[in-house]
Design a protein around this motif. Structure first.
Motif, PDB file in Angstrom:
ATOM      1  N   SER A 188       0.808  -1.226   0.000  1.00 51.90           N
ATOM      2  CA  SER A 188       0.000   0.000   0.000  1.00 51.90           C
ATOM      3  C   SER A 188       0.837   1.270   0.000  1.00 51.90           C
ATOM      4  O   SER A 188       0.372   2.321  -0.458  1.00 51.90           O
ATOM      5  N   ASP A 189       2.069   1.214   0.499  1.00 52.06           N
ATOM      6  CA  ASP A 189       2.898   2.424   0.544  1.00 52.06           C
ATOM      7  C   ASP A 189       3.276   2.925  -0.841  1.00 52.06           C
ATOM      8  O   ASP A 189       3.301   4.136  -1.081  1.00 52.06           O
ATOM      9  N   GLU A 190       3.581   2.013  -1.753  1.00 51.08           N
ATOM     10  CA  GLU A 190       4.209   2.432  -3.001  1.00 51.08           C
ATOM     11  C   GLU A 190       3.475   2.004  -4.266  1.00 51.08           C
ATOM     12  O   GLU A 190       3.946   2.304  -5.372  1.00 51.08           O
ATOM     13  N   HIS A 191       2.330   1.342  -4.145  1.00 48.05           N
ATOM     14  CA  HIS A 191       1.635   0.856  -5.330  1.00 48.05           C
ATOM     15  C   HIS A 191       0.126   1.094  -5.233  1.00 48.05           C
ATOM     16  O   HIS A 191      -0.424   1.300  -4.154  1.00 48.05           O
ATOM     17  N   PHE A 192      -0.531   1.031  -6.398  1.00 47.28           N
ATOM     18  CA  PHE A 192      -1.983   1.169  -6.467  1.00 47.28           C
ATOM     19  C   PHE A 192      -2.648  -0.155  -6.093  1.00 47.28           C
ATOM     20  O   PHE A 192      -2.168  -1.224  -6.489  1.00 47.28           O
ATOM     21  N   LEU A 193      -3.740  -0.079  -5.353  1.00 48.96           N
ATOM     22  CA  LEU A 193      -4.515  -1.255  -4.982  1.00 48.96           C
ATOM     23  C   LEU A 193      -5.922  -1.126  -5.548  1.00 48.96           C
ATOM     24  O   LEU A 193      -6.611  -0.135  -5.285  1.00 48.96           O
TER      25      LEU A 193
END
Length: 624
Positions: A188-193
């Protein structure tokens, strides 16, 4: 597969293991040091299960007599929660931490059978192969990590007071919740979910699909539910190939606000987007590069050595070879840091933006190694996924394939691997199509492959294919930079507390220790000491008992060795002729010369003679 079929196959396996229904369960339990290592390795799984998932089911479980067990992917108990009152005293020991629940030890049981078939299963009282286990009902579901690799098993055991279908459904839901939380916390810190489902009302359900994708749209990871909903293998795919919506429009959706879209031009779905928490996004090519929290082995090659000559030489040679089409074979005892070294080497290489796929050949059941490595088409064999599998080798395309414990690979698979390395193409099981692969191969072993070749356990032609550059990582007890390493590992786990520096007396104890478990054991000992010292300077009372047992045994072994060598030397000297003594001197000279890889200066220094004298002796025996 129906539960009846799973149980039937499990009973057949039990008979092959030589078990009888009257056999007693085997209480195989890990030692304290191994349990600490397991706690460290599975820290995130244990924390997620206990703190983030089980509290949501507290009301359901509070009024029932049941026990929840969490195990690793080998069936070893990591933790337990709930009520042990339904267990009779003789059975309580079977549910302690570290106990092994594989079928080989305990017959058909929920944990062991779920591991064997890779699916959720319920084992009722009479379904247990061993009569001694028929006092309970177990419902277990496997847990898969962000790379869809089997991570562990969640089990609910009871004495049948819970409705059986309710229990099985609940353990499936809980395992899915754990998988979802692991994906969210990892990415969740660095990518789209993207969370999606078939209608708006069940978007908050644990049964929703979750897909993780990068700024460029590359799918990094996905939960199993996403692939089931889409009937599609999502690895190495761009999200725009799946969903009928432009990437920029998808990324610009308002966070957590549901919207509708189509997938694969046939599924009507609903979902919502969560943008990265951090502004700076580092695109990753595939989910096997998922970061691990608090992972000590994510270090650069420059941080791997603190002055040890052998380590420095390994680094220098590896750096020169890593970007050339030459395989690397790493030798070293268990725990010396082979995988840590490979990770640093991969991140140093020109392939660092592509996957590093690590495969432990010893951890995969022998009958599954072939399908896991080369992949398979749907329906290729009984139990195969309906979507097929791409396989580890193709996942490593354009990146690095690390085959750890390669000596454990079955002979039947070795021949196929040899063909892949020769032709650079992979043919999945059940398929006639060849796929080109571009990989850097690094292998590792803690055994002598030359000996295995001589005994017929390892193919000679494959040996010469994987052993381009041979590197030997020395055990911790032989490293000359031990003291620096002690301080470095301690500082890493001190988290800025006052005990960041090790006292001299502790360093001296560490220096005398044989470290049979190498760096892995060092990490475990320091973690325990840090926890016991409670931010105070580490003292001997903070070190685990087995640390001192190793130290004591090492002193006994050294004393016995000295006594034995003294007797042998006296007997040898007494009976040696002049010719024997000359031969012994020459043998000693040759051994030292080989150990120093032909370096004249180092050999002369080791023998305490001048370079001229060494040249003369080498000439006498026909070397120079």
């Amino acid at each position: 597969m129906k539960d009846d079929d799973k149980i039937k196959e499990s009973w057949q396996r039990c008979e092959l293991y030589g078990l009888e229904q009257s056999s007693q369960p085997q209480l195989q339990r890990l030692g304290q040091s191994d349990q600490h290592s397991l706690d460290e390795e599975y820290h995130q799984l244990i924390k997620t299960t206990g703190n983030e998932v089980l509290p949501y089911y507290e009301n359901i479980l509070s009024n029932t007599q049941c026990l929840i067990l969490l195990t690793d992917n080998q069936g070893q108990v990591l933790n337990s929660w709930g009520d042990k009152r339904f267990l009779a005293s003789p059975n309580k020991a079977l549910f302690e931490k570290g106990v092994d629940w594989k079928e080989r030890n305990n017959g058909t049981n929920a944990i062991g059978t779920a591991l064997a078939c890779g699916e959720a299963v319920q084992i009722q009282q009479d379904d247990h192969f061993l009569k001694a286990n028929r006092f309970m009902i177990g419902s277990a579901s496997p847990i898969y990590d962000v790379n869809h690799t089997l991570l562990g098993v969640l089990d609910i055991s009871s004495d049948a007071y819970l409705p059986q279908s309710h229990t099985l459904g609940m353990v499936k839901l809980m395992s899915q919740s754990i998988e979802n939380r692991l994906i969210i916390s990892t990415f969740s810190d660095e990518h789209f979910l993207l969370t999606f489902n078939t209608n708006f009302d069940n978007l908050d359900s644990q049964w929703s699909g979750i897909i993780v994708f990068s700024e460029e749209g590359t799918i990094i990871s996905a939960n199993r539910r996403a692939e089931i909903l889409l009937c599609y293998d999502l690895s190495l795919v761009n999200i725009t190939d799946i969903f009928d919506i432009p990437l920029q429009k998808l990324k610009n959706q308002l966070p957590n606000l549901p919207f509708s879209f189509r997938a694969l031009s046939k599924y009507h779905l609903h979902g919502f987007i969560k943008a990265p928490i951090k502004n700076e996004i580092q695109p990753v090519d595939f989910r096997n590069n998922a970061p691990k929290e608090s992972d000590i082995d994510i270090i650069s090659l420059a941080q791997f050595s603190f002055g040890d000559e052998k380590i420095s030489r390994c680094i220098e040679q590896a750096e020169r070879i890593i970007d050339k089409d030459i395989p690397i074979l790493i030798h070293g005892e268990t725990g010396v840091g082979k995988e840590v070294f490979v990770k640093g080497l991969h991140h140093y290489s020109q392939r660092r933006m592509h996957p590093l796929v690590a495969v432990n050949c010893a951890a995969i059941p022998s009958d599954l190694v072939e399908s896991e490595l080369f992949g398979y088409e749907k329906g290729a064999f009984t139990g195969a996924s309906s979507k097929g599998s791409i396989g580890f080798i193709r996942k490593a395309h354009k990146g690095t394939l690390f085959l750890d414990e390669i000596g454990e690979m079955p002979l039947s698979v070795q021949s196929r691997l040899l063909r892949v390395l020769q032709e650079r193409t992979v043919t999945p099981l059940g398929s006639t199509e060849n796929y080109h692969v571009d990989i850097k191969l690094i292998s590792a072993t803690n055994r002598s492959l030359r000996v295995d070749v001589e005994s017929g356990q390892f193919r000679q032609d494959l040996y010469y294919r994987v052993s381009g550059l041979n590197l030997e990582l020395p055990p911790l007890r032989e490293r000359t930079d031990r003291k620096q390493l002690f301080h470095q590992v301690n500082a890493l786990y001190s988290h800025g507390s006052e005990n960041e520096k090790l006292p001299p007396e502790i360093v001296e104890l560490f220096n005398q220790h044989p470290w049979p478990g190498n760096v892995r054991q060092l990490v475990s000992v320091i973690q325990i000491a840090q926890a016991m010292s409670d931010d105070e300077p580490i003292q001997t009372r903070h070190l685990p008992d087995d640390f001192f047992e190793d130290l004591k045994q090492n002193k006994i072994n050294k004393k016995q060795l000295v006594n034995s060598e003294t007797v042998q030397n006296e007997q040898t000297i007494e009976h040696l002729t002049i010719e024997d003594k000359i031969s012994a001197d020459r043998a000693d000279l040759l051994q030292t010369y080989n150990e120093n890889k032909g370096n004249i200066s180092q050999t002369a220094k080791a023998l305490a003679i001048s370079r001229n004298t060494l040249y003369k002796r080498l000439k006498e025996i026909g070397i120079r």
